[in-house]
Design a protein around this motif. Structure first.
Motif, PDB file in Angstrom:
ATOM      1  N   LEU A 117       5.435   0.466 -16.587  1.00 53.37           N
ATOM      2  CA  LEU A 117       3.688   0.973 -16.781  1.00 53.37           C
ATOM      3  C   LEU A 117       2.400   0.208 -16.610  1.00 53.37           C
ATOM      4  O   LEU A 117       1.619   0.795 -15.161  1.00 53.37           O
ATOM      5  CB  LEU A 117       4.051   2.423 -17.313  1.00 53.37           C
ATOM      6  N   LEU A 118       2.326  -0.663 -17.193  1.00 58.71           N
ATOM      7  CA  LEU A 118       2.007  -1.330 -17.522  1.00 58.71           C
ATOM      8  C   LEU A 118       1.358  -2.431 -15.968  1.00 58.71           C
ATOM      9  O   LEU A 118       0.068  -2.532 -15.627  1.00 58.71           O
ATOM     10  CB  LEU A 118       1.438  -2.464 -18.373  1.00 58.71           C
ATOM     11  N   ALA A 119       2.275  -2.415 -15.163  1.00 54.90           N
ATOM     12  CA  ALA A 119       2.350  -2.852 -14.286  1.00 54.90           C
ATOM     13  C   ALA A 119       1.595  -2.211 -12.889  1.00 54.90           C
ATOM     14  O   ALA A 119       1.412  -2.993 -12.058  1.00 54.90           O
ATOM     15  CB  ALA A 119       3.996  -3.673 -14.023  1.00 54.90           C
ATOM     16  N   ALA A 129      -1.550  -3.247 -10.823  1.00 55.68           N
ATOM     17  CA  ALA A 129      -1.686  -2.304  -9.506  1.00 55.68           C
ATOM     18  C   ALA A 129      -3.282  -1.414  -8.884  1.00 55.68           C
ATOM     19  O   ALA A 129      -3.674  -1.869  -8.205  1.00 55.68           O
ATOM     20  CB  ALA A 129      -0.475  -2.512  -9.341  1.00 55.68           C
ATOM     21  N   THR A 130      -2.752  -0.531  -9.751  1.00 58.24           N
ATOM     22  CA  THR A 130      -3.756   0.832  -9.396  1.00 58.24           C
ATOM     23  C   THR A 130      -5.151   0.051  -9.658  1.00 58.24           C
ATOM     24  O   THR A 130      -5.913   0.522  -8.817  1.00 58.24           O
ATOM     25  CB  THR A 130      -3.561   1.743 -10.201  1.00 58.24           C
ATOM     26  N   GLY A 151      -7.862  -1.030  -6.079  1.00 54.54           N
ATOM     27  CA  GLY A 151      -8.877   0.513  -5.973  1.00 54.54           C
ATOM     28  C   GLY A 151      -8.971   1.332  -6.095  1.00 54.54           C
ATOM     29  O   GLY A 151      -9.444   2.220  -5.741  1.00 54.54           O
ATOM     30  N   PHE A 152      -7.509   1.638  -6.703  1.00 55.02           N
ATOM     31  CA  PHE A 152      -7.267   3.390  -6.543  1.00 55.02           C
ATOM     32  C   PHE A 152      -8.467   3.934  -7.996  1.00 55.02           C
ATOM     33  O   PHE A 152      -8.580   3.229  -9.214  1.00 55.02           O
ATOM     34  CB  PHE A 152      -5.940   3.840  -7.192  1.00 55.02           C
ATOM     35  N   ASP A 153      -8.396   4.894  -7.958  1.00 55.47           N
ATOM     36  CA  ASP A 153      -9.580   5.443  -9.048  1.00 55.47           C
ATOM     37  C   ASP A 153      -8.726   5.720 -10.518  1.00 55.47           C
ATOM     38  O   ASP A 153      -9.965   5.611 -11.710  1.00 55.47           O
ATOM     39  CB  ASP A 153      -9.811   7.493  -8.496  1.00 55.47           C
ATOM     40  N   ALA A 154      -7.138   5.907 -10.323  1.00 57.55           N
ATOM     41  CA  ALA A 154      -7.414   6.515 -11.911  1.00 57.55           C
ATOM     42  C   ALA A 154      -5.901   6.795 -11.586  1.00 57.55           C
ATOM     43  O   ALA A 154      -5.135   6.279 -10.957  1.00 57.55           O
ATOM     44  CB  ALA A 154      -7.763   7.745 -12.772  1.00 57.55           C
ATOM     45  N   PHE A 155      -5.181   6.127 -12.801  1.00 58.79           N
ATOM     46  CA  PHE A 155      -3.980   6.150 -13.214  1.00 58.79           C
ATOM     47  C   PHE A 155      -3.720   6.862 -14.014  1.00 58.79           C
ATOM     48  O   PHE A 155      -3.592   7.377 -15.423  1.00 58.79           O
ATOM     49  CB  PHE A 155      -3.235   4.406 -13.919  1.00 58.79           C
ATOM     50  N   PHE A 156      -2.220   7.835 -13.652  1.00 56.54           N
ATOM     51  CA  PHE A 156      -2.400   9.029 -14.583  1.00 56.54           C
ATOM     52  C   PHE A 156      -0.536   9.187 -14.653  1.00 56.54           C
ATOM     53  O   PHE A 156       0.165   8.276 -14.158  1.00 56.54           O
ATOM     54  CB  PHE A 156      -2.727  11.287 -13.926  1.00 56.54           C
ATOM     55  N   ARG A 157      -0.301   9.986 -15.804  1.00 62.25           N
ATOM     56  CA  ARG A 157       1.353   9.979 -16.252  1.00 62.25           C
ATOM     57  C   ARG A 157       1.599  11.338 -16.279  1.00 62.25           C
ATOM     58  O   ARG A 157       0.196  12.124 -17.342  1.00 62.25           O
ATOM     59  CB  ARG A 157       1.950   8.933 -17.524  1.00 62.25           C
ATOM     60  N   ASP A 166       4.775  -2.838  -3.384  1.00 62.83           N
ATOM     61  CA  ASP A 166       4.568  -3.202  -2.082  1.00 62.83           C
ATOM     62  C   ASP A 166       4.249  -2.009  -1.332  1.00 62.83           C
ATOM     63  O   ASP A 166       2.996  -1.474  -0.867  1.00 62.83           O
ATOM     64  CB  ASP A 166       5.530  -3.835  -1.213  1.00 62.83           C
ATOM     65  N   HIS A 167       4.492  -0.990  -1.996  1.00 66.30           N
ATOM     66  CA  HIS A 167       4.848   0.873  -1.434  1.00 66.30           C
ATOM     67  C   HIS A 167       2.733   1.109  -1.632  1.00 66.30           C
ATOM     68  O   HIS A 167       1.804   1.478  -0.876  1.00 66.30           O
ATOM     69  CB  HIS A 167       5.421   1.536  -2.387  1.00 66.30           C
ATOM     70  N   LEU A 168       2.217   0.090  -3.636  1.00 65.75           N
ATOM     71  CA  LEU A 168       1.282   0.692  -3.761  1.00 65.75           C
ATOM     72  C   LEU A 168      -0.264   0.098  -2.386  1.00 65.75           C
ATOM     73  O   LEU A 168      -0.805   0.616  -2.269  1.00 65.75           O
ATOM     74  CB  LEU A 168       0.815   0.266  -4.968  1.00 65.75           C
ATOM     75  N   GLU A 169       0.365  -1.542  -2.784  1.00 64.19           N
ATOM     76  CA  GLU A 169      -0.046  -1.986  -1.418  1.00 64.19           C
ATOM     77  C   GLU A 169      -1.102  -1.863  -0.180  1.00 64.19           C
ATOM     78  O   GLU A 169      -1.195  -1.686   0.372  1.00 64.19           O
ATOM     79  CB  GLU A 169       0.498  -3.442  -2.084  1.00 64.19           C
ATOM     80  N   LEU A 170       0.915  -1.202   0.309  1.00 64.68           N
ATOM     81  CA  LEU A 170       0.135  -0.358   1.308  1.00 64.68           C
ATOM     82  C   LEU A 170      -0.892   0.598   1.895  1.00 64.68           C
ATOM     83  O   LEU A 170      -1.574   0.260   2.275  1.00 64.68           O
ATOM     84  CB  LEU A 170       2.192  -0.058   2.736  1.00 64.68           C
ATOM     85  N   ILE A 171      -0.629   1.049   0.577  1.00 63.91           N
ATOM     86  CA  ILE A 171      -0.849   2.599   0.535  1.00 63.91           C
ATOM     87  C   ILE A 171      -2.822   2.067   0.668  1.00 63.91           C
ATOM     88  O   ILE A 171      -3.697   2.674   1.204  1.00 63.91           O
ATOM     89  CB  ILE A 171      -1.363   3.355  -0.599  1.00 63.91           C
ATOM     90  N   SER A 172      -3.291   1.390  -0.428  1.00 63.01           N
ATOM     91  CA  SER A 172      -4.184   0.751  -0.643  1.00 63.01           C
ATOM     92  C   SER A 172      -4.700  -0.019   1.111  1.00 63.01           C
ATOM     93  O   SER A 172      -6.567   0.653   1.126  1.00 63.01           O
ATOM     94  CB  SER A 172      -4.193  -0.244  -1.218  1.00 63.01           C
ATOM     95  N   ALA A 173      -3.893  -0.521   1.733  1.00 64.28           N
ATOM     96  CA  ALA A 173      -4.352  -1.151   2.847  1.00 64.28           C
ATOM     97  C   ALA A 173      -4.454  -0.260   3.977  1.00 64.28           C
ATOM     98  O   ALA A 173      -5.836  -0.191   4.843  1.00 64.28           O
ATOM     99  CB  ALA A 173      -4.056  -3.009   3.088  1.00 64.28           C
ATOM    100  N   GLN A 174      -4.236   0.378   3.924  1.00 64.38           N
ATOM    101  CA  GLN A 174      -3.801   1.552   5.060  1.00 64.38           C
ATOM    102  C   GLN A 174      -4.319   2.573   5.432  1.00 64.38           C
ATOM    103  O   GLN A 174      -4.322   3.507   5.709  1.00 64.38           O
ATOM    104  CB  GLN A 174      -2.389   1.397   5.709  1.00 64.38           C
TER     105      GLN A 174
END
Length: 307
Positions: free
Chosen positions: A18-20, A24-25, A29-35, A293-301
């Motif tokens: 979760l920390l990782a 990454a969040t 540049g994402f706005d928040a981390f929720f769980r 890598d999924h988060l990186e793709l969402i952020s970039a594209q």
């Protein structure tokens, strides 16, 4: 459109995982981390190594992140006494420097209550209303004054209403599909209304109900933020989408129907439809927490196109 990362750790995640994801969040540049706030896995996954507590997790992340908002979708009202919850959330808000938000729901997963010996009352919604009044009332009580509440389920007398959060007002989220009681509760207590795992059409209809309830309660419908929670599965091509869908045990066609799935352009287009329905924030339910890598793709594209 704000994009927030939303995790389901009961399906299997350590604090380090979760920390990782939280780091990454923040870095991407994402706005928040929720769980989520659950103690038992759902479906056929093994859930190993076992559950982590939502507010203990967020306390740790409060000290290990700097920018992102932190919160729950949704804290189960059955898990904690409201006075204790107000203390916990205020403390984590202090630890984060004022970055916490509280999503509070009635609780619904009876099996996890049985598994860990947690009472599962029948009158959950009525309890939730008292919980919201107590938590927000404790935070709003001026220093030096006391808070009293005498309800059907909870009784507080001469509470010093401490500690205070770092924020002047911690944002409170209420959500759900209920056509009458849920909008009324959101109109009375919420800063944000969240529609979980719903179609564009159902979201628009429920947002309208909440707006109407807010007007009836003497608030402007625009006083609330309107958001959605949706599973996400993005790939650069069809093969990558299929691989990510298989990794979470879902079918591509089902994900495209019920979530945000497909190429970045497909996902951007669908997010646009939710925006037209009134949503200004999306909680992206990320189920494979090892796939950064999924988060990186969402952020970039995806996120880059929305901003």
């Amino acid at each position: 459109m704000d994009l927030r990362i939303f995790t389901e750790p009961q399906q299997g995640a350590t604090y380090d995982t979760l920390l990782a994801v939280a780091k990454a969040t923040e870095d991407l540049g994402f706005d928040a981390f929720f769980r989520s706030d659950h103690y038992l896995r759902m479906g056929t996954v093994d859930g190993l190594p076992g559950p982590t507590d939502a507010w203990i997790t967020l306390a740790g992340l409060a000290r290990e992140t700097k920018r992102i908002r932190l919160g729950t979708l949704m804290t189960a009202g059955t898990f904690r006494l409201p006075g204790v919850l107000a203390i916990q959330v205020a403390q984590v808000d202090q630890m984060s420097g004022g970055r916490v938000e509280l999503g509070l729901g009635a609780g619904w997963f009876e099996e996890e209550h049985k598994a860990y010996g947690i009472p599962f009352p029948k009158e959950k919604f009525a309890r939730l209303e008292e919980q919201l009044e107590i938590v927000t009332g404790l935070w709003a009580t001026d220093p030096g004054k006391t808070f009293d509440f005498h309800g059907t389920y909870y009784d507080l007398t001469d509470s010093p209403a401490l500690p205070k959060p770092a924020q002047r007002k911690i944002p409170v989220l209420v959500g759900g599909h209920g056509p009458s009681r849920t909008p009324r509760l959101a109109a009375k207590y919420a800063d944000e209304f969240n529609m979980p795992f719903a179609s564009v059409e159902d979201s628009e209809r429920q947002f309208g109900r909440v707006r109407a309830a807010a007007e009836e309660a003497g608030r402007s419908g625009d006083d609330l933020t309107y958001s959605n929670a949706l599973v996400v599965c993005v790939g650069r091509d069809e093969a990558e989408v299929a691989r990510r869908a298989a990794a979470i045990g879902r079918e591509v066609d089902e994900l495209k129907l019920n979530g945000l799935a497909g190429s970045p352009s497909e996902v951007v287009d669908k997010i646009g439809r939710y925006a037209e329905a009134g949503s200004s924030r999306i909680y992206l339910q990320v189920l494979d927490l090892d796939d950064l890598d999924h988060l990186e793709l969402i952020s970039a594209q995806v996120q880059s196109q929305l901003s």
